[in-house]
Design an enzyme around this catalytic site. Structure first.
Site, PDB file in Angstrom:
ATOM      1  CG  ASP A 116      -1.785   1.169   1.386  1.00  0.00           C
ATOM      2  OD1 ASP A 116      -1.699   2.074   0.541  1.00  0.00           O
ATOM      3  OD2 ASP A 116      -2.581   1.181   2.354  1.00  0.00           O
ATOM      4  CD  GLU A 125      27.481   2.531   4.602  1.00  0.00           C
ATOM      5  OE1 GLU A 125      27.444   1.324   4.862  1.00  0.00           O
ATOM      6  OE2 GLU A 125      27.225   2.943   3.457  1.00  0.00           O
ATOM      7  CB  CYS A 133      24.078   8.071   9.269  1.00  0.00           C
ATOM      8  SG  CYS A 133      23.415   6.683   8.341  1.00  0.00           S
ATOM      9  CB  THR A 153      14.789   3.392   4.166  1.00  0.00           C
ATOM     10  OG1 THR A 153      15.470   2.159   4.423  1.00  0.00           O
ATOM     11  CG2 THR A 153      13.416   3.327   4.792  1.00  0.00           C
ATOM     12  CG  HIS A 206      20.445  10.176  10.744  1.00  0.00           C
ATOM     13  ND1 HIS A 206      20.735  10.305   9.398  1.00  0.00           N
ATOM     14  CD2 HIS A 206      20.329   8.839  10.972  1.00  0.00           C
ATOM     15  CE1 HIS A 206      20.800   9.105   8.858  1.00  0.00           C
ATOM     16  NE2 HIS A 206      20.557   8.199   9.783  1.00  0.00           N
ATOM     17  CE  LYS A 226       9.008   4.937  13.827  1.00  0.00           C
ATOM     18  NZ  LYS A 226       7.869   4.238  14.381  1.00  0.00           N
TER      19      LYS A 226
HETATM   20  N1  COA Z   1      -0.619   2.909   5.890  1.00  0.00           N
HETATM   21  C1  COA Z   1       0.013   3.707   6.761  1.00  0.00           C
HETATM   22  N2  COA Z   1       1.039   3.261   7.558  1.00  0.00           N
HETATM   23  C2  COA Z   1       1.412   1.978   7.438  1.00  0.00           C
HETATM   24  C3  COA Z   1       0.773   1.101   6.532  1.00  0.00           C
HETATM   25  C4  COA Z   1      -0.292   1.611   5.728  1.00  0.00           C
HETATM   26  N3  COA Z   1      -0.927   0.842   4.854  1.00  0.00           N
HETATM   27  N4  COA Z   1       1.352  -0.118   6.648  1.00  0.00           N
HETATM   28  C5  COA Z   1       2.326  -0.010   7.587  1.00  0.00           C
HETATM   29  N5  COA Z   1       2.351   1.264   8.071  1.00  0.00           N
HETATM   30  C6  COA Z   1       3.261   1.831   9.068  1.00  0.00           C
HETATM   31  C7  COA Z   1       3.544   0.884  10.234  1.00  0.00           C
HETATM   32  O1  COA Z   1       2.504   0.951  11.215  1.00  0.00           O
HETATM   33  C8  COA Z   1       4.878   1.428  10.722  1.00  0.00           C
HETATM   34  O2  COA Z   1       4.652   2.595  11.480  1.00  0.00           O
HETATM   35  P1  COA Z   1       5.236   2.719  12.993  1.00  0.00           P
HETATM   36  O3  COA Z   1       6.740   2.537  12.879  1.00  0.00           O
HETATM   37  O4  COA Z   1       4.865   4.098  13.395  1.00  0.00           O
HETATM   38  O5  COA Z   1       4.583   1.625  13.767  1.00  0.00           O
HETATM   39  C9  COA Z   1       5.561   1.885   9.435  1.00  0.00           C
HETATM   40  O6  COA Z   1       4.525   2.005   8.451  1.00  0.00           O
HETATM   41  C10 COA Z   1       6.610   0.892   8.928  1.00  0.00           C
HETATM   42  O7  COA Z   1       6.019  -0.366   8.923  1.00  0.00           O
HETATM   43  P2  COA Z   1       6.874  -1.672   9.241  1.00  0.00           P
HETATM   44  O8  COA Z   1       5.988  -2.841   9.138  1.00  0.00           O
HETATM   45  O9  COA Z   1       7.656  -1.458  10.506  1.00  0.00           O
HETATM   46  O10 COA Z   1       7.858  -1.613   7.986  1.00  0.00           O
HETATM   47  P3  COA Z   1       9.049  -2.533   7.543  1.00  0.00           P
HETATM   48  O11 COA Z   1       9.124  -3.813   8.261  1.00  0.00           O
HETATM   49  O12 COA Z   1       8.928  -2.569   6.071  1.00  0.00           O
HETATM   50  O13 COA Z   1      10.362  -1.692   7.977  1.00  0.00           O
HETATM   51  C11 COA Z   1      11.902   0.083   8.265  1.00  0.00           C
HETATM   52  C12 COA Z   1      10.472  -0.283   7.910  1.00  0.00           C
HETATM   53  C13 COA Z   1      12.029   1.603   8.227  1.00  0.00           C
HETATM   54  C14 COA Z   1      12.260  -0.426   9.650  1.00  0.00           C
HETATM   55  C15 COA Z   1      12.855  -0.544   7.183  1.00  0.00           C
HETATM   56  O14 COA Z   1      12.578   0.069   5.949  1.00  0.00           O
HETATM   57  C16 COA Z   1      14.321  -0.389   7.514  1.00  0.00           C
HETATM   58  O15 COA Z   1      14.888  -1.163   8.258  1.00  0.00           O
HETATM   59  N6  COA Z   1      14.982   0.620   6.927  1.00  0.00           N
HETATM   60  C17 COA Z   1      16.392   0.925   7.205  1.00  0.00           C
HETATM   61  C18 COA Z   1      16.475   1.924   8.333  1.00  0.00           C
HETATM   62  C19 COA Z   1      17.914   2.315   8.533  1.00  0.00           C
HETATM   63  O16 COA Z   1      18.595   2.647   7.594  1.00  0.00           O
HETATM   64  N7  COA Z   1      18.408   2.270   9.759  1.00  0.00           N
HETATM   65  C20 COA Z   1      19.801   2.549  10.010  1.00  0.00           C
HETATM   66  C21 COA Z   1      20.145   3.961  10.058  1.00  0.00           C
HETATM   67  S1  COA Z   1      19.403   4.877  11.370  1.00  0.00           S
END
Ligand code: COA
Length: 395
Positions: free
Chosen positions: A37, A87, A119, A160, A241, A250
């Site tokens: 979605d 990085e 980062c 991301t 960041h 958050k």
């Molecule tokens: N509509 C609106 N929001 C939605 C949704 C929808 N249809 N479906 C899911 N979401 C929301 C979830 O509720 C969640 O929100 P929350 O974190 O506030 O609870 C968010 O979208 C992400 O969903 P999630 O299931 O956690 O996503 P994911 O398992 O795909 O992972 C990340 C998301 C960001 C954790 C992942 O992309 C990641 O690991 N990225 C790398 C981050 C990074 O680089 N970190 C290191 C440097 S700081």
């Protein structure tokens, strides 16, 4: 100048310019491909598109493109140090900054070095630069943050990704932002995000990373206040960041909670709403991300002259620093808002197949003569790899 007088000199960011890539992948295209979605990307993680480098773009071409306007405006006099933070390093030994130094035509009486801590490293570079300028206010330091954020295809981290470079000229009596002491520091040995030398794509434990980031917000703020920093309510805005822009929200909620403030969503939006505009459409640019937040704030806010801004720089693994800067009155005359918007708007959207091909593109490691397809319309390009040597050229 006496040591005491030198210490009193205002030092900070005199100029800031960023560059990003030739191509962009809208998150709607990624969502259509993997059946997600689009609201999850747009609202859940707060991303609308991500920059995708052309085959002949990398951290060097972006860094040089970001820094060239700074050098054009201010000349090279007094620049005796170039710090390039990344990085996504292209060489285990040679600093990417040396290629950039050459492309920019800087003088030989320069020290050039590359810094790494996920980062966070550009903030270390900034602090090192401030120290150099405090000890000799005639010197100016070019600090460049440049990164290509790359995760495995079809992994949760894929949404991301992104790429950009921010170049900052650090100088005495800066035109944009005076950086203050103290800094709040925090380090904890965690495995939330890392990239072993044999891998092109980073490994990440997303939930671990969010938790580690939030702990680091708390830890660096605690140290900041213990070192005598400002009160939370003094800040006009906060630049975090942003591996994805929802992370800033958050983090700020965590800080408000930790400081015993209720979480008022209007306040959260007021405190950081303007800082996400570039990261939202560029994606994660690792070291550059927190400084893209600053660019977005300065380019969009009503006059912030004289107002303090808080910065939270986080690098997985993990190191964090909270510090403050005061916006210099008259800063708006020195911004590069039109060029920044043009850098974002000039990108050409790619379809999913093209994005995948670019993601998988890499040079053969055979030491042969490999010409890169001419794709970028940017000012610098990676023309070839010859005998394991990267050949750059000015377009
Ligand atoms: N509509 C609106 N929001 C939605 C949704 C929808 N249809 N479906 C899911 N979401 C929301 C979830 O509720 C969640 O929100 P929350 O974190 O506030 O609870 C968010 O979208 C992400 O969903 P999630 O299931 O956690 O996503 P994911 O398992 O795909 O992972 C990340 C998301 C960001 C954790 C992942 O992309 C990641 O690991 N990225 C790398 C981050 C990074 O680089 N970190 C290191 C440097 S700081």
């Amino acid at each position: 100048m006496s040591e005491e007088m030198a210490h009193e000199t205002a030092v900070g960011i005199h100029d800031l310019s960023f560059a990003t890539t030739e191509f962009v992948l809208p998150h709607t295209v990624l969502a259509a491909h993997n059946g997600t979605d689009p609201a999850k990307y747009h609202h859940g993680i707060g991303q609308r598109s991500m920059s995708v480098p052309a085959a002949d773009e990398d951290i060097v071409t972006m860094a040089a493109a970001a820094a060239a306007p700074v050098v054009r405006r201010h000349g090279t006099d007094g620049i005796r140090t170039v710090v390039l933070a990344t990085e996504s390093s292209i060489d285990q030994a040679k600093s990417a900054g040396v290629y950039v130094h050459s492309l920019l035509g800087l003088g030989s009486a320069t020290r050039v070095v590359e810094l790494k801590q996920a980062c966070y490293a550009a903030t270390a570079g900034l602090q090192f630069a401030l120290g150099l300028v405090r000890s000799d206010p005639a010197q100016r330091v070019l600090v460049i943050a440049s990164d290509v954020s790359k995760y495995e295809l079809d992994s949760p981290g894929e949404a991301t990704q992104g790429a950009a470079a921010v170049a900052m000229l650090i100088a005495a009596d800066p035109a944009l932002l005076t950086i203050e002491e103290p800094s709040g520091l925090f380090t904890a040995d965690v495995m939330d995000f890392w990239r072993p030398n044999y891998r092109e794509a980073a490994l990440v434990d997303g939930q671990e990373s969010i938790g580690a980031y939030l702990l680091a917000v708390q830890g660096s703020w605690k140290d900041y206040t213990e070192q005598g920093g400002r009160d939370l309510d003094e800040f006009a805005a906060f630049c975090y960041h942003q591996p994805f822009t929802k992370m800033a929200y958050k983090a700020h909620r965590q800080l408000l909670n930790y400081c015993g403030h209720g979480v008022d969503e209007d306040r959260v939006t007021r405190d950081l709403g303007l800082t996400t505009a570039y990261n939202n459409v560029i994606g994660n640019s690792y070291t550059a991300s927190v400084y893209l937040a600053l660019a977005a704030l300065l380019d969009q806010a009503d006059d912030l002259g004289g107002r303090p801004v808080g910065f939270l720089s986080y690098g997985s693994g993990s190191v964090a620093e909270f510090f403050a800067g005061t916006v210099v009155p008259g800063y708006r005359d020195h911004l590069r808002t039109a060029a920044h918007r043009a850098a974002v708007d000039r990108r050409t959207p790619v379809d999913h197949a093209r994005y995948r091909a670019l993601h998988q593109y890499s040079f053969p490691a055979d030491g042969g003569d490999h010409i890169t397809p001419a794709e970028t319309t940017g000012p610098f390009r990676l023309a070839a790899l010859r005998g394991h040597k990267r050949i750059y050229e000015t377009s």
